[in-house]
Design a protein around this motif. Structure first.
Motif, short mmCIF file in Angstrom:
data_model
loop_
_atom_site.label_atom_id
_atom_site.label_comp_id
_atom_site.label_asym_id
_atom_site.label_seq_id
_atom_site.Cartn_x
_atom_site.Cartn_y
_atom_site.Cartn_z
N UNK A 87 0.83 -1.13 0.06
CA UNK A 87 0.00 -0.03 -0.03
C UNK A 87 1.05 1.28 0.19
N UNK A 88 0.50 2.32 -0.76
CA UNK A 88 1.10 3.55 -0.52
C UNK A 88 1.10 4.04 1.12
N UNK A 89 1.88 5.30 1.08
CA UNK A 89 1.64 5.87 2.50
C UNK A 89 1.82 7.32 2.35
N UNK A 90 1.13 7.99 3.39
CA UNK A 90 1.24 9.35 3.49
C UNK A 90 1.69 9.60 5.01
N UNK A 91 1.61 10.96 5.17
CA UNK A 91 2.25 11.50 6.62
C UNK A 91 1.19 10.99 7.58
N UNK A 92 -0.41 10.98 7.44
CA UNK A 92 -1.11 10.36 8.25
C UNK A 92 -1.24 11.21 9.68
N UNK A 93 -2.01 10.44 10.71
CA UNK A 93 -2.11 10.93 12.03
C UNK A 93 -1.39 10.22 12.87
N UNK A 94 -1.17 10.97 14.00
CA UNK A 94 -0.08 10.22 15.01
C UNK A 94 -1.03 9.21 16.03
N UNK A 95 -0.52 8.10 15.90
CA UNK A 95 -1.26 6.93 16.72
C UNK A 95 -0.30 6.40 17.61
N UNK A 349 13.34 -3.88 4.51
CA UNK A 349 12.23 -4.77 5.20
C UNK A 349 11.09 -3.94 6.12
N UNK A 350 10.98 -2.69 6.07
CA UNK A 350 9.74 -2.18 6.25
C UNK A 350 8.68 -1.84 5.13
N UNK A 351 9.29 -2.22 4.18
CA UNK A 351 8.34 -2.11 2.75
C UNK A 351 6.92 -2.73 2.93
N UNK A 352 6.00 -2.06 3.07
CA UNK A 352 4.70 -2.60 3.14
C UNK A 352 3.98 -2.21 4.50
N UNK A 353 4.95 -1.72 5.33
CA UNK A 353 4.29 -1.25 6.67
C UNK A 353 4.82 0.13 6.87
N UNK A 354 5.15 0.79 5.90
CA UNK A 354 5.53 2.16 6.31
C UNK A 354 4.38 3.12 6.89
N UNK A 355 3.16 2.78 6.40
CA UNK A 355 1.86 3.70 7.28
C UNK A 355 1.87 3.38 8.77
N UNK A 356 1.92 2.20 8.87
CA UNK A 356 1.94 1.96 10.45
C UNK A 356 3.14 2.29 11.11
N UNK A 357 4.53 2.27 10.62
CA UNK A 357 5.70 2.87 11.52
C UNK A 357 5.54 4.37 11.44
N UNK A 358 5.03 4.75 10.18
CA UNK A 358 5.04 6.41 10.12
C UNK A 358 4.01 7.01 11.18
N UNK A 359 2.68 6.31 11.32
CA UNK A 359 1.77 6.79 12.24
C UNK A 359 2.20 6.74 13.68
N UNK A 360 3.17 5.67 13.84
CA UNK A 360 3.69 5.54 15.46
C UNK A 360 4.88 6.68 15.72
N UNK A 361 5.09 7.37 14.66
CA UNK A 361 6.16 8.34 15.00
C UNK A 361 5.50 9.44 15.96
N UNK A 362 6.23 9.82 16.95
CA UNK A 362 5.79 10.83 18.19
C UNK A 362 5.37 12.27 17.34
N UNK A 363 5.99 12.70 16.36
CA UNK A 363 5.60 14.05 15.93
C UNK A 363 5.49 13.71 14.38
N UNK A 364 5.02 14.52 13.84
CA UNK A 364 4.87 14.93 12.00
C UNK A 364 6.45 15.08 11.59
N UNK A 365 7.41 15.68 12.31
CA UNK A 365 8.43 15.81 11.72
C UNK A 365 9.43 14.61 11.81
N UNK A 366 9.13 13.93 12.84
CA UNK A 366 9.73 12.41 12.93
C UNK A 366 9.04 11.59 11.66
#
Length: 547
Positions: A87-95, A349-366
């Motif tokens: 799946x493609x990934x975007x900045x998303x919301x913090x989770x 080896x994070x290809x395909x789970x980028x959205x999950x990892x991105x959403x888990x980042x504590x800030x938009x900058x990270x």
């Protein structure tokens, strides 16, 4: 009773075989019957529904591929009928909300480590001898020949007696076929002169000149990470003098990581000194002086918050993502909850789970930095005719990791469920507690080398096929994903998590058992297989395409 199949996530439309299954068998999962269309090898997957060409396959709850041809319900997914998709990934919301595990058992726990002036605590105590350029590798090897045996760090090969038997048979004119196998199980360790120094490590490499200036900068950053590392007491640096990786660059990189750096650091420049004998005399004498100082440091109690754990996998199989990886993921959550740091690397080896990892980042900058590094890395790979989809090795594929997204979704389980506190580019150093993402290749040794350079004082390394990887200065704990491997290669495996597949313990129980073992390793009470075997793998990453 042991389960023979499992479904990893409710959204999945594939089921994992936990043992070899036969064509025509009828199996039941959650009240639904599945008739197998063909033999399914353990670690491989079969479909829960019939799929048409182009339809999506989900595992771990994420898109991992699309059908290249129609696939019947109960048929195996293979490289012939499935292609990589993510799946493609975007900045998303913090989770960043997560369920912290109960760590009361370890609240007051400590490990006995080596306390450094910068406040870090090492799990070992090494002296480094480092060439700034490959031209100095030969001089480093000469120093190694002189010091290792004399100071008691040499090892008598366990194959010496075996080789002597062959020589005697040859001299007597007898056939080697008549020779019994007689190999000692362990190396003989000499008596060390410096009791509190675990060893002298020699970080030879093929960099420092001839490449790009960026390569030289990255090399100096990596070496600075090792010199400032909590497991290192001091270092001797050999420089030719004219190379790209200048001493001044190394010192700048050291200052970035430790502005108040005060460890012993001896720089020997060959073109300044001249004669080889004078170069060797200065390097050996100063190293000996440094070892005397390093030997004065003793282990003292430290809180578990001083642990920095690298999370790595290599020789992965179809069980990696359902046993060893989630087990160390739970260990990771425990360490984070105790105030420690963990490092998850291997960006391909994070290809395909980028959205999950991105959403888990504590800030938009990270999150933005993570997304940018992932995109740039994949684009570089595509530019040379490859891509993240080319990551799985023949061994991975043979043992059930059919696409990179399947491999990645399982590999990401090493990172547990805690928020991502920071994203680092190679070879930056960890400065924040919690889960850190570090941009590295998926290559086992390049990634492990980088994690330690970023501060990991222990590495947890999962393997399904058997990988002997170690590191010069940090203990690398090897965990098998399946019991068969643990029994087959007990000489390189420290912990078996095949017990999860066998139904003997839960992921959480295995994760807690791993943390208890880590504390013993960190205290010097347990010596892992990679350390016993002298497995000192060290490979720098030149910022080209390495998957």
């Amino acid at each position: 009773m042991k389960h023979v199949i499992t479904k990893v996530h409710p959204k999945d439309n594939v089921i994992v075989a936990l043992q070899n299954l036969k064509k025509g068998e009828t199996l039941q999962y959650n009240g639904e019957d599945f008739v197998l269309e063909e033999d399914i090898a353990a670690k491989h997957k079969f479909t829960t529904v019939a799929l048409q060409q182009g339809e999506a396959v989900y595992m771990y709850g994420v898109l991992v591929g699309k059908a290249k041809a129609p696939i019947k319900k109960g048929a195996a997914i293979t490289t012939e009928n499935l292609q990589h998709a993510a799946d493609p990934y975007t900045l998303g919301k913090r989770k960043t909300d997560w369920h912290k595990p109960d760590v009361n058992k370890w609240k007051e726990a400590t490990f006995n480590g080596f306390h450094r002036p910068d406040g870090s605590v090492g799990t070992a105590n090494y002296w480094l001898i480092v060439p700034l350029v490959f031209c100095e590798n030969r001089n480093v090897e000469v120093i190694k020949e002189v010091l290792i045996e004399k100071l008691g760090y040499g090892r008598k090969s366990k194959y010496d007696n075996f080789a002597n038997q062959m020589i005697e048979l040859y001299k007597s004119g007898r056939s080697l076929d008549d020779m019994p196998v007689d190999i000692a199980l362990e190396n003989d360790q000499q008596q060390r002169l410096f009791k509190n120094v675990d060893g002298i490590k020699f970080l030879t490499h093929d960099g420092g000149c001839g490449g790009t200036r960026q390569d030289a900068q990255a090399l100096c950053g990596l070496l600075a990470g090792y010199i400032t590392h909590s497991n290192v007491a001091g270092a001797t640096v050999l420089s030719l003098g004219c190379q790209h990786s200048q001493v001044s660059i190394l010192k700048d990189e050291i200052a970035k990581r430790d502005p108040n750096f005060s460890k012993p650091l001896y720089v020997i420049e060959q073109q300044r000194i001249g004669l080889e004998k004078d170069v060797m005399a200065e390097a050996i004498s100063k190293t000996f002086k440094g070892l005397i100082d390093a030997n004065k440091i003793e282990r003292k109690p430290a809180p578990l918050s001083k642990l920095c754990i690298g999370l790595e996998c290599g020789g992965s199989d179809g069980f990696s993502g359902i046993s060893a990886n989630p087990a160390i993921g739970f260990t990771s959550d425990l360490v984070v909850s105790l105030g420690g740091s963990v490092i998850l690397s291997e960006f391909p080896e994070l290809n395909g789970v980028e959205q999950e990892m991105s959403d888990r980042c504590v800030t938009d900058e990270v999150a933005t930095r993570f997304n940018s590094l992932m995109t740039l890395y994949n684009d570089r790979a595509k530019a040379v005719g490859s891509g993240f989809d080319a990551n799985p090795s023949p061994g991975n594929i043979r043992d059930g990791l059919i696409t990179d997204a399947i491999k990645s979704a399982g590999a990401a389980k090493k990172g547990g469920s805690s928020p991502v506190t920071d994203v680092l580019d190679y070879p930056e150093k960890v400065t924040k507690p919690g889960l850190n993402l570090l941009c590295t290749p998926g290559n086992d040794v390049e990634s492990t080398t980088a994690e330690v350079g970023s501060g990991a004082n222990i590495v947890l390394f999962t393997t399904g096929l058997g990988t002997p990887t170690g590191n010069p200065i940090a203990p690398v704990v090897k965990l098998s994903t399946n019991t068969a491997l643990y029994k087959k290669m007990p000489d390189i495996i420290d912990i078996n998590t095949g017990s999860i597949i066998d139904g003997e313990e839960t992921i959480e129980q295995a994760g807690e058992r791993i943390l208890d073992y880590l504390i013993k390793v960190a205290s010097g009470e347990e010596k892992v297989a990679a350390v016993r075997h002298g497995q000192d793998d060290f490979i720098l990453w030149k910022r080209g395409v390495s998957l």
